[in-house]
Scaffold this motif. Sequence first.
Motif, PDB file in Angstrom:
ATOM      1  N   GLY A 183      -3.568   0.457  -2.917  1.00  0.00           N
ATOM      2  CA  GLY A 183      -2.805  -0.782  -2.880  1.00  0.00           C
ATOM      3  C   GLY A 183      -2.542  -1.312  -4.275  1.00  0.00           C
ATOM      4  N   ARG A 184      -1.393  -1.965  -4.432  1.00  0.00           N
ATOM      5  CA  ARG A 184      -1.036  -2.588  -5.710  1.00  0.00           C
ATOM      6  C   ARG A 184      -0.517  -3.992  -5.409  1.00  0.00           C
ATOM      7  NH1 ARG A 184       0.515  -0.276 -10.675  1.00  0.00           N
ATOM      8  NH2 ARG A 184       0.647   1.753  -9.645  1.00  0.00           N
ATOM      9  N   LYS A 185      -1.246  -5.006  -5.905  1.00  0.00           N
ATOM     10  CA  LYS A 185      -0.868  -6.382  -5.581  1.00  0.00           C
ATOM     11  C   LYS A 185      -1.354  -7.318  -6.674  1.00  0.00           C
ATOM     12  CE  LYS A 185      -1.402  -9.817  -1.863  1.00  0.00           C
ATOM     13  NZ  LYS A 185      -2.052 -10.074  -0.556  1.00  0.00           N
ATOM     14  N   GLU A 186      -0.433  -8.082  -7.210  1.00  0.00           N
ATOM     15  CA  GLU A 186      -0.743  -9.116  -8.213  1.00  0.00           C
ATOM     16  C   GLU A 186      -1.595  -8.562  -9.350  1.00  0.00           C
ATOM     17  OE1 GLU A 186      -2.532 -12.275  -6.050  1.00  0.00           O
ATOM     18  OE2 GLU A 186      -0.710 -12.765  -4.931  1.00  0.00           O
ATOM     19  N   GLY A 187      -1.199  -7.407  -9.843  1.00  0.00           N
ATOM     20  CA  GLY A 187      -1.869  -6.803 -10.979  1.00  0.00           C
ATOM     21  C   GLY A 187      -3.118  -6.022 -10.649  1.00  0.00           C
ATOM     22  N   VAL A 188      -3.529  -6.018  -9.382  1.00  0.00           N
ATOM     23  CA  VAL A 188      -4.714  -5.276  -8.961  1.00  0.00           C
ATOM     24  C   VAL A 188      -4.285  -3.956  -8.334  1.00  0.00           C
ATOM     25  CG1 VAL A 188      -6.687  -5.228  -7.393  1.00  0.00           C
ATOM     26  CG2 VAL A 188      -6.079  -7.355  -8.565  1.00  0.00           C
ATOM     27  N   VAL A 189      -4.871  -2.866  -8.841  1.00  0.00           N
ATOM     28  CA  VAL A 189      -4.655  -1.554  -8.235  1.00  0.00           C
ATOM     29  C   VAL A 189      -5.985  -1.112  -7.632  1.00  0.00           C
ATOM     30  CG1 VAL A 189      -4.008   0.844  -8.603  1.00  0.00           C
ATOM     31  CG2 VAL A 189      -2.877  -0.963  -9.910  1.00  0.00           C
ATOM     32  N   THR A 190      -5.989  -0.915  -6.342  1.00  0.00           N
ATOM     33  CA  THR A 190      -7.243  -0.571  -5.660  1.00  0.00           C
ATOM     34  C   THR A 190      -7.612   0.881  -5.931  1.00  0.00           C
ATOM     35  OG1 THR A 190      -6.292   0.273  -3.599  1.00  0.00           O
ATOM     36  CG2 THR A 190      -6.511  -2.117  -3.812  1.00  0.00           C
ATOM     37  N   PRO A 191      -8.874   1.216  -5.760  1.00  0.00           N
ATOM     38  CA  PRO A 191      -9.232   2.643  -5.777  1.00  0.00           C
ATOM     39  C   PRO A 191      -8.634   3.323  -4.554  1.00  0.00           C
ATOM     40  CG  PRO A 191     -11.098   1.323  -5.060  1.00  0.00           C
ATOM     41  CD  PRO A 191     -10.050   0.351  -5.515  1.00  0.00           C
ATOM     42  N   GLY A 192      -8.632   4.626  -4.558  1.00  0.00           N
ATOM     43  CA  GLY A 192      -8.192   5.354  -3.372  1.00  0.00           C
ATOM     44  C   GLY A 192      -9.153   5.100  -2.220  1.00  0.00           C
ATOM     45  N   ILE A 193      -8.611   4.622  -1.120  1.00  0.00           N
ATOM     46  CA  ILE A 193      -9.429   4.276   0.041  1.00  0.00           C
ATOM     47  C   ILE A 193      -8.930   5.078   1.229  1.00  0.00           C
ATOM     48  CG2 ILE A 193      -9.961   2.439   1.696  1.00  0.00           C
ATOM     49  CD1 ILE A 193      -9.917   0.500  -0.704  1.00  0.00           C
ATOM     50  N   ALA A 247       0.830  -1.204   0.000  1.00  0.00           N
ATOM     51  CA  ALA A 247       0.000   0.000   0.000  1.00  0.00           C
ATOM     52  C   ALA A 247       0.866   1.256   0.000  1.00  0.00           C
ATOM     53  CB  ALA A 247      -0.924   0.012   1.208  1.00  0.00           C
ATOM     54  N   VAL A 248       0.401   2.258  -0.696  1.00  0.00           N
ATOM     55  CA  VAL A 248       1.047   3.566  -0.738  1.00  0.00           C
ATOM     56  C   VAL A 248       0.096   4.577  -0.103  1.00  0.00           C
ATOM     57  CG1 VAL A 248       1.866   5.436  -2.239  1.00  0.00           C
ATOM     58  CG2 VAL A 248       2.365   3.048  -2.815  1.00  0.00           C
ATOM     59  N   VAL A 249       0.637   5.416   0.764  1.00  0.00           N
ATOM     60  CA  VAL A 249      -0.165   6.511   1.290  1.00  0.00           C
ATOM     61  C   VAL A 249      -0.160   7.595   0.220  1.00  0.00           C
ATOM     62  CG1 VAL A 249      -0.529   8.142   3.170  1.00  0.00           C
ATOM     63  CG2 VAL A 249       0.477   5.902   3.649  1.00  0.00           C
ATOM     64  N   ALA A 250      -1.136   7.520  -0.669  1.00  0.00           N
ATOM     65  CA  ALA A 250      -1.170   8.406  -1.827  1.00  0.00           C
ATOM     66  C   ALA A 250      -1.478   9.846  -1.438  1.00  0.00           C
ATOM     67  CB  ALA A 250      -2.206   7.906  -2.825  1.00  0.00           C
ATOM     68  N   GLY A 251      -2.236  10.005  -0.382  1.00  0.00           N
ATOM     69  CA  GLY A 251      -2.588  11.346   0.054  1.00  0.00           C
ATOM     70  C   GLY A 251      -3.013  11.327   1.507  1.00  0.00           C
ATOM     71  N   GLY A 252      -3.206  12.493   2.020  1.00  0.00           N
ATOM     72  CA  GLY A 252      -3.637  12.600   3.409  1.00  0.00           C
ATOM     73  C   GLY A 252      -3.363  13.999   3.918  1.00  0.00           C
ATOM     74  N   GLN A 292      -7.431  -2.236   6.323  1.00  0.00           N
ATOM     75  CA  GLN A 292      -8.369  -3.349   6.201  1.00  0.00           C
ATOM     76  C   GLN A 292      -9.173  -3.249   4.911  1.00  0.00           C
ATOM     77  OE1 GLN A 292      -9.415  -6.378   8.277  1.00  0.00           O
ATOM     78  NE2 GLN A 292      -9.835  -6.437   6.096  1.00  0.00           N
ATOM     79  N   LYS A 293      -9.628  -2.054   4.577  1.00  0.00           N
ATOM     80  CA  LYS A 293     -10.408  -1.881   3.350  1.00  0.00           C
ATOM     81  C   LYS A 293      -9.553  -2.093   2.109  1.00  0.00           C
ATOM     82  CE  LYS A 293     -12.101   2.010   5.128  1.00  0.00           C
ATOM     83  NZ  LYS A 293     -12.855   3.267   5.361  1.00  0.00           N
ATOM     84  N   VAL A 294      -8.287  -1.700   2.166  1.00  0.00           N
ATOM     85  CA  VAL A 294      -7.385  -1.960   1.034  1.00  0.00           C
ATOM     86  C   VAL A 294      -7.213  -3.462   0.839  1.00  0.00           C
ATOM     87  CG1 VAL A 294      -4.997  -1.778   0.246  1.00  0.00           C
ATOM     88  CG2 VAL A 294      -6.155   0.231   1.162  1.00  0.00           C
ATOM     89  N   LYS A 295      -7.037  -4.201   1.911  1.00  0.00           N
ATOM     90  CA  LYS A 295      -6.872  -5.656   1.797  1.00  0.00           C
ATOM     91  C   LYS A 295      -8.114  -6.305   1.214  1.00  0.00           C
ATOM     92  CE  LYS A 295      -3.357  -6.144   5.390  1.00  0.00           C
ATOM     93  NZ  LYS A 295      -3.002  -6.721   6.719  1.00  0.00           N
ATOM     94  N   TRP A 296      -9.303  -5.820   1.589  1.00  0.00           N
ATOM     95  CA  TRP A 296     -10.532  -6.318   0.964  1.00  0.00           C
ATOM     96  C   TRP A 296     -10.524  -6.030  -0.533  1.00  0.00           C
ATOM     97  CZ3 TRP A 296     -14.281  -3.796   5.030  1.00  0.00           C
ATOM     98  CH2 TRP A 296     -14.334  -4.613   6.178  1.00  0.00           C
ATOM     99  N   ALA A 297      -9.997  -4.861  -0.900  1.00  0.00           N
ATOM    100  CA  ALA A 297     -10.068  -4.411  -2.296  1.00  0.00           C
ATOM    101  C   ALA A 297      -9.121  -5.171  -3.221  1.00  0.00           C
ATOM    102  CB  ALA A 297      -9.777  -2.915  -2.373  1.00  0.00           C
ATOM    103  N   TYR A 298      -8.178  -5.920  -2.674  1.00  0.00           N
ATOM    104  CA  TYR A 298      -7.295  -6.712  -3.540  1.00  0.00           C
ATOM    105  C   TYR A 298      -8.064  -7.807  -4.267  1.00  0.00           C
ATOM    106  CZ  TYR A 298      -3.142  -4.572  -1.442  1.00  0.00           C
ATOM    107  OH  TYR A 298      -2.166  -3.687  -1.033  1.00  0.00           O
TER     108      TYR A 298
END
Length: 441
Positions: free
Chosen positions: A172-182, A133-138, A204-210
């Motif tokens: 999050g970026r994992k196994e070709g999946v890029v999650t929406p911003g959460i 996961a990357v902290v894209a913003g905050g 937790q929500k990022v892990k669900w989004a994978y």
Amino acid sequence: MEDLIRFGEKLFDELEIAVYRSRNVSASVELNEISMASTRSGAVTVIRGIKDKRLGIAIVDSDEPERIREAIEQAAKMSKLNGRDERWVSLPEPGKYRERQRSNYELKEASPDILVEKLLHGIKLAREKDSNAVVAGGAGGVSWEERHIINSHGVDVFQEGGAAYVYFELVGRKEGVVTPGIFDFDARRDLNLDVEGTVERAVQKVKWAYSVKASRNEDVPVILGPWAIAELFSYALLPAFSGERVVKETTPLAGKIGEKIASDVLTIYDDPFHPLSLEPAIADGEGVPTRKNVLIEEGTFRGFVWDNYWARVYGTESTGNGKRDLGSGGINIGFHNVVIENGKRSLEDLIAEIDRGYLVDGLQGAHSSNPDNGNFAVTANPAFLIEDGEVKGASVFLIAGNVYELLKQASEVTGEQVVIPFMTTMIAPHVKFENVKIAGK
């Protein structure tokens, strides 16, 4: 201030002076790093004067008496250019105010260093909990405001206070999946922000989004999270409670006081004195005492909210809901702190009982809702599929309908409430709705 009022009374029939002093500290995050930290402070004074039913407004970026005197003179010139408002009655009279809550002066003196430290701690936690996961913003922020409102009828009220918030947006970026911003957030009237809990919920929500799950056309139970509720209600529902819309005949709630408009599980009110309120204001933007105003009680519509102007036009009294627009200097009807009363059970309990349904964390397009009739069309994103009582993965789908029909489909609200510090300030639980028609994408 009294001298300035007396000076203005030579030029106006009625005069109001509203002084706002503020201090804002903030820090931002971008791609796992602190991108900016800043401190801003200043003062704004708004003059509202009425002469022969002609309104004159002037705004000056200062609280110095001489600058205010000049603004009064400028407002007098503006009033001569404006037409008569035959509906004008008068500025508010003094009222009985609640005792001001004790202010947290720690907020007044907060420095950017405190926020930077909390944000760096959040970035570190997020990376430790999910290296993908990357902290894209905050961002983190602390605001402090002092308001002094005085008018020629004897209103003279001072109040002060502040609040703090923090939020993190993860991708999050994992196994070709890029999650929406959460994202997730915390807000309160002190600096003890829950960074750990905020990051944990977001991760937790990022892990669900994978795990990406396709959606389909169906009628299913949907749990709207506090942020999704705030987005939808702020645009599709809450404007309809404005007394101005009653006068202008643009609210679908006209003539429905005492009628059932929602499920029994929903009680909604505006209460600046709620324990979680970020702004326990004793007076509104024009010095009228604030109070708790019930909008919906166990599904029954109880009433509208009013500022001084529209209340007098309609022949009722202000509910203390005049909100100052510092851009124009005028007063609009607004809310202090909308509360959706909580239930008893946890979110986990609600999820555990769903065979197939969705948990919706955010909505896109809620701003295009129509408050004149309650119609809306939104994209649920991020949203999470629930199967056999467990969250299985992330999904995206469309919801289109009418907010008043949706209110009647509410079946339960959670015990936990979250403070939403953006848009209309709201304290909201998760709300479960039955048989929501969705369109898969």
